[in-house]
Design an enzyme around this catalytic site. Structure first.
Site, PDB file in Angstrom:
ATOM      1  CB  SER A 169      48.670  55.378  54.580  1.00 43.71           C
ATOM      2  OG  SER A 169      47.500  54.910  53.943  1.00 43.71           O
ATOM      3  CG  ASP A 177      46.818  62.284  55.899  1.00 45.07           C
ATOM      4  OD1 ASP A 177      46.786  63.489  56.211  1.00 45.07           O
ATOM      5  OD2 ASP A 177      46.366  61.377  56.627  1.00 45.07           O
ATOM      6  CG  HIS A 179      45.558  56.642  56.151  1.00 47.11           C
ATOM      7  ND1 HIS A 179      46.017  57.074  54.937  1.00 47.11           N
ATOM      8  CD2 HIS A 179      45.619  57.727  56.969  1.00 47.11           C
ATOM      9  CE1 HIS A 179      46.345  58.355  55.000  1.00 47.11           C
ATOM     10  NE2 HIS A 179      46.123  58.768  56.236  1.00 47.11           N
TER      11      HIS A 179
END
Length: 207
Positions: free
Chosen positions: A27, A146, A54
């Protein structure tokens, strides 16, 4: 977070093609980490690579960036495509990328996971259920948590869990959450890239 819902459908082990898979999640601050790892992958890579970053709904040129810097061809995943050794498939914007029991890719536009779509956990959980011990899961720089639950699932299925050293990551939250989840192996980025490269070249990286 529990790995349930439309983005995490039920997966069963299946006699899919016999090659290993490297599943990578990143991310914020993770583009450089992704670039350096994929850059290190050899042309004779015997593993398939599945990548989630992401990007949300924003247009992304990630496959073009990876093709420019690395040796392996990279492309956005398409519905029904299959993982192949020596190729990098990237989750497209606004779609979770899951690996079904047949080994084919399903692109899911269901609920957000960790407030994002695509998310890392759906990929990790599905690839673990399909490829089991042949999976190496990698969590790189990013905010939030995540990837931690999915990495735990990979370990539960006998796969290997690797995490970028949070102390050296541009955004340490995702690596820190992964480290807390199930005692993965933590490595600085350069060592991580070498380990994954050796794995892709067909040399074991298990201790």
């Amino acid at each position: 977070m529990q790995l349930t819902g439309s983005a995490l459908r039920s997966f069963d082990m299946h006699d899919v093609a016999d090659f290993p898979v490297v599943a990578i999640g990143a991310s914020a601050g993770g583009l450089e980490s992704v670039r350096r790892i994929t850059e290190a992958l050899p042309r004779n890579c015997g593993a398939a690579v599945a990548l989630v970053v992401h990007v949300g709904r924003q247009p992304s040129q990630l496959p073009e960036i990876l093709n420019w810097h690395g040796k392996l061809p990279a492309a956005f995943a398409e519905e029904g495509a299959v993982l192949e050794p020596g190729r990098i498939l990237v989750a497209p914007p606004d779609r979770h990328m899951l690996i079904e029991a047949s080994g084919r890719i399903h692109l899911d536009d269901g609920s957000l996971v960790h407030h994002t779509r695509p998310a890392v956990d759906p990929l990790f959980a599905s690839v673990a259920a399909t490829y089991g011990r042949r999976v190496v899961g990698v969590v790189l720089s990013g905010r939030g948590s995540d990837g931690a639950d999915g990495l735990r699932v990979i370990k539960q299925h006998g796969g290997l869990a690797l995490v970028e050293d949070p102390a050296r990551a541009a955004a340490p939250q995702m690596p820190m959450a992964a480290v807390a989840s199930d005692d993965p192996e933590v490595l600085p980025l350069d060592q991580l890239a070498r380990r994954i490269s050796r794995f892709c070249a067909g040399r074991t990286i298990r201790r």
